[in-house]
Design a protein around this motif. Structure first.
Motif, PDB file in Angstrom:
ATOM      1  N   ILE A   1       0.854  -1.182   0.000  1.00 51.18           N
ATOM      2  CA  ILE A   1       0.000   0.000   0.000  1.00 51.18           C
ATOM      3  C   ILE A   1       0.890   1.232   0.000  1.00 51.18           C
ATOM      4  O   ILE A   1       1.678   1.438   0.926  1.00 51.18           O
TER       5      ILE A   1
ATOM      6  N   VAL B   1      -2.280  -0.054  -4.805  1.00 49.72           N
ATOM      7  CA  VAL B   1      -2.525  -1.141  -3.858  1.00 49.72           C
ATOM      8  C   VAL B   1      -2.243  -2.451  -4.584  1.00 49.72           C
ATOM      9  O   VAL B   1      -2.900  -2.758  -5.586  1.00 49.72           O
TER      10      VAL B   1
ATOM     11  N   ALA C   1      -9.750  -2.561   0.794  1.00 47.56           N
ATOM     12  CA  ALA C   1      -9.048  -1.313   0.500  1.00 47.56           C
ATOM     13  C   ALA C   1     -10.021  -0.234   0.042  1.00 47.56           C
ATOM     14  O   ALA C   1      -9.888   0.944   0.425  1.00 47.56           O
TER      15      ALA C   1
END
Length: 862
Positions: free
Chosen positions: A287, A367, A400
């Protein structure tokens, strides 16, 4: 300080750069630490495109899915309210779609699913906002509470005010209460990183049908924009690039591909405060924010505090799913900024999350979901295991997304205020702020990167401009990126320089000055500061796109804003023959257009094409179409030139660029030649990838040798050097620089058939140079003794060689005739890299014209 232990040993000549990892590889780990995908390795393109060795690339879309007409742009407009529900055309079922094996949504299933969701919910709007290289629709889904047309117009007015009147927007205490914070989620930009699409569809369904009051509150104050699949071609074919063979996540400041152009416009229109780009595969989930070096043209103090905060939120949400390594093979999430020393940076603006901040995103992330299901795993693992992994990956991607919209909801007013501040600083022309050490935990001196903005850039008109055609292209590109450009209504003076009326001015007191500067500045040599970079480190539209661009310390008062560059095409009056100086890609396109129409063109000295007076109408047509300027020909002599037919063992970006310039190109490879290639339709062989002379059968080698008595050769890179030696062409020794070196370099050109008219800068990636030159070899271009690196990252290797010091004064581009009469040109530079260095394309074209026109003539020593 964050964990920045010693870098993994950087073996600069290794086949791939290895991403720094926090976890130690476990012999029992079914998913070892990630190997960084740095192009296609140190040479970037060792596999030829469009031939069987790269299955999938450049395949045509099935007729049932093809929709050739380009739709009008559909995006966040000011006239329509929400929902904007459009029944999407539904592609025919395609059982070969690569997603099916993974238990994921095939491309042909997306439109029916979105049509169903539109019927079920007034929170869902779906539009086609672009089409791919192969003609597939791209879907934009907007999820928000319903809006009347009047409410949508009010949102548009506030969005415009944030950008164009940021000082006024900052004073308006009610704006944040009324404005819906935009969030942008980009999925599946790499076609064989599939699961982001499925996570988006799951999220859209959850938000569109939820009765949770928290969701109602979210949608009342937020617009969520979802690009369901950014790369439909790659998704269907199971390949990383799009249908043209381009990595779309390297294309944002070049925007060569229709998918990238559509995403660019979406970001301009939506103006998101936050965006995430869903990729795979790094275990544990990677991330952003990133390691140094950090892009110097961002308002990084605003960016890092928000991006780090959202990164921590995503980390908590993903780890909170409960997946473990022992049970599921899933490691804890990692944040490079916190966990790694360097090697995963946000320096180049070529990636989606590194481009979005220039349009106002104050939190922006890649991500990388955890479990690999592509490449060798796709072909070797049992279907059950692949589907298990894909299900986990979809959960991670969805987590996410949920964490990010919760972040936007919780920081709604502050994110809007920070976006306003980005545009306010640009509009006011404030000096770049140096980010204070400690702004977030672990932010140290190694993270501080800054730049100095000029007052303006001038792109001169008339005699001060290298190429009016190139200037117009650059101006149009800036405008397409939402950079404000003006045109001087009268002559003006800055310092001791007088600029003529019609010169273009990029005033750096504008909201998107960061984007203007990242394109127009020359860049920086960051070699001393870091040893490992993720991708390219140097680029410059000012130095590589063929136009003259000059930073100045004041801006003229009378520059009128323009929406497009002024026309540049012209044909002089008179009855004599015409000359076209081939110094730009547009001039190459015009010349190839004339040749395709059978115009009797001659190839004159110093890269000039001579068009007979009888073809003035044809010249006027291409002058208007391509914006090129013809002049009166002083001489009408030269060598007859016909359409150049190329057999190319080349990378996808080179094939695309050659075809874009109008050349007739047939992809070849070792296998194609061994299968019995017919050389009768070929004038020049271009070799940069996928062709091994040693791998040819005796029959194929004999056929190649026969071609070399009548045809020319152009080579690039290590494959070209090896081919040249094996085929016995020019007497040269190729020397390799450090394999991961890249950037803008200063060069010196000769007046030879390729060097004449070349710009003073070039681009390198895994640079090469040539020594031991035989008497038949001419130096067309050399690396300058001053530098030569201007911007980028280029160090010597562990033995102290292969750096820019070793390249000083060495031949970078050479030409010559071998003993058979074949004309040969060899490039140690990268003149067509990812379709970016537009000002260098004509070098390649001149090489092709020269080698095709003189091969077979009497040999003379340069």
């Amino acid at each position: 300080m964050r964990l920045r232990t010693a870098l993994l040993g950087v073996a600069v000549s290794a086949a791939l750069l290895v991403a720094p990892q926090t976890a130690v590889a476990d012999p029992a780990d079914p998913q070892p630490p990630a190997v960084r995908e740095f192009g296609n390795g140190p040479e970037r393109n060792e596999v030829a495109a469009g031939v069987p060795e790269q299955a999938g690339t450049l395949r045509a879309v099935p007729e049932a899915e093809r929709r050739p007409e380009q739709p009008p742009h559909a995006g966040p407009s000011r006239e329509q309210g929400y929902p904007r529900q459009t029944r999407l055309p539904e592609p025919a079922e395609n059982p070969a779609d690569a997603s099916i094996k993974l238990g994921l949504m095939p491309y042909h299933g997306i439109a029916p699913k979105l049509n169903e969701l539109q019927k079920r919910s007034d929170r869902v709007s779906v539009e086609i906002f672009g089409r791919t290289h192969q003609g597939r629709d791209m879907y934009l889904v907007t999820v928000t509470a319903p809006e009347s047309p009047g409410q949508a117009r009010e949102q548009a007015r506030m969005r415009d005010r944030i950008e164009h009147d940021p000082a006024g927007a900052a004073r308006d205490r009610n704006l944040a209460k009324r404005y819906k914070a935009p969030l942008y989620v980009n999925a599946n930009i790499h076609g064989n990183e599939w699961e982001g699409t499925d996570a988006v569809l799951r999220t859209v369904e959850e938000l569109s049908t939820s009765k949770d009051p928290a969701v109602t509150a979210l949608l009342a104050k937020t617009r969520l924009y979802f690009n369901v699949t950014a790369n439909p071609d790659g998704r269907v074919l199971g390949q990383r690039p799009n249908g043209a063979g381009f990595d779309l996540n390297r294309d944002f400041i070049t925007a060569s591909q229709p998918e990238t152009q559509a995403m660019r416009q979406l970001m301009i229109d939506a103006q998101p405060v936050t965006m995430i780009d869903l990729h795979g595969y790094v275990n544990g989930t990677l991330i952003e924010p990133t390691t140094p070096p950090h892009g110097a043209n961002y308002e990084y103090d605003l960016f890092i505090k928000n991006t780090y905060a959202n990164g921590l939120g995503m980390e908590a949400a993903i780890n909170g799913l409960g997946y473990t390594f022992d049970k599921d093979g899933v490691r804890p999430a990692q944040i490079p900024f916190r966990d790694d020393p360097e090697g995963w940076d946000d320096w180049p603006p070529i990636f989606t999350p590194q481009y979005a901040p220039f349009h106002g995103a104050v939190a922006s992330h890649t991500v990388e979901i955890p479990l690999r299901v592509n490449n060798a795993d796709y072909n070797s693992l049992p279907v059950e295991e692949l589907r298990r992994r894909s299900a986990i990956n979809t959960d991670v991607a969805a987590a996410a997304i949920r964490a990010t919209y919760a972040f936007v909801q919780s920081r709604h007013d502050q994110l809007i205020a920070d976006q306003i501040e980005v545009f306010r600083r640009g509009s006011k022309g404030e000096p770049a702020k140096e980010v204070p050490v400690g702004i977030v935990p672990g932010f140290g001196p190694e993270d501080v990167y800054t730049t100095t903005y000029p007052r303006a850039y001038v792109i001169p008109a008339g005699a001060g401009q290298r190429s009016a055609t190139a200037a117009a292209r650059l101006v149009d590109h800036l405008i397409a990126n939402d950079v404000e450009v003006g045109r001087a209504e009268r002559e003006f003076r800055v310092g001791r320089t007088t600029y003529p009326q019609g010169s273009y001015v990029v005033d750096m007191r504008q909201p998107k000055r960061g984007l203007a500067n990242v394109m127009l500045e020359q860049g920086a040599d960051i070699s001393p500061r870091v040893d490992a970079m993720y991708d390219i480190s140097g680029w410059s539209h000012a130095l590589l796109w063929g136009a003259t661009v000059q930073p100045v310390d004041s801006a003229p008062a009378h520059a009128k804003p323009v929406k497009a560059a002024a026309p540049t095409g012209s044909v002089p009056h008179g009855w004599s023959a015409l000359a076209l100086k081939v110094g730009d890609a547009k001039e190459v396109m015009a010349l190839n257009d004339l040749l395709a129409d059978g115009v009797a063109v001659k190839w004159g000295e110093n890269g000039t094409a001579i068009v007979p007076a009888s073809e003035r109408d044809a010249a006027r047509r291409v002058a208007d179409r391509y914006g090129v300027a013809f002049t009166q020909a002083g001489k009408s002599g030269g060598t007859a030139l016909t359409q150049v037919r190329i057999a190319a063992a080349a990378s996808a970006d080179e094939l695309f660029t050659l075809r874009e310039m109008g050349f007739s190109v047939t992809p070849v490879s070792t296998q194609v030649l061994n299968d019995g290639f017919d050389w009768d339709g070929t004038d020049v062989l271009y070799v940069s990838s996928g062709l091994s002379h040693a791998g040819l059968t005796p029959e194929a080698r004999a056929a190649l040798d026969a071609f070399l008595t009548t045809g020319g050769v152009v080579t690039r890179g290590s494959t070209g050097v090896t081919f040249n030696a094996a085929a016995g062409l020019l007497t040269v020794t190729g020397v390799a620089g450090r394999s991961d070196a890249n950037g803008v370099v200063r060069t010196v050109s000769s007046d030879g058939p390729v060097g004449a008219g070349s710009p003073e800068h070039s681009f390198v990636y895994s640079p090469r140079w040539f020594t031991g030159l035989g008497p038949e070899v001419r130096v067309e271009q050399a690396y300058a003794t001053d530098g030569p690196l201007v911007a980028g990252h280029w160090r010597a290797d562990a033995n102290g060689v292969g750096g820019p010091e070793s390249a000083r004064g060495q031949a970078a581009v050479v030409s010559g005739r071998d003993e058979r009469g074949a004309a040969v040109v060899m490039f140690g530079t990268e003149p067509m890299f990812r379709n970016h260095p537009k000002g260098l394309f004509s070098q390649v074209a001149r090489a092709l014209y020269w080698t095709s026109s003189v091969t077979g003539a009497a040999v003379t020593t340069p």
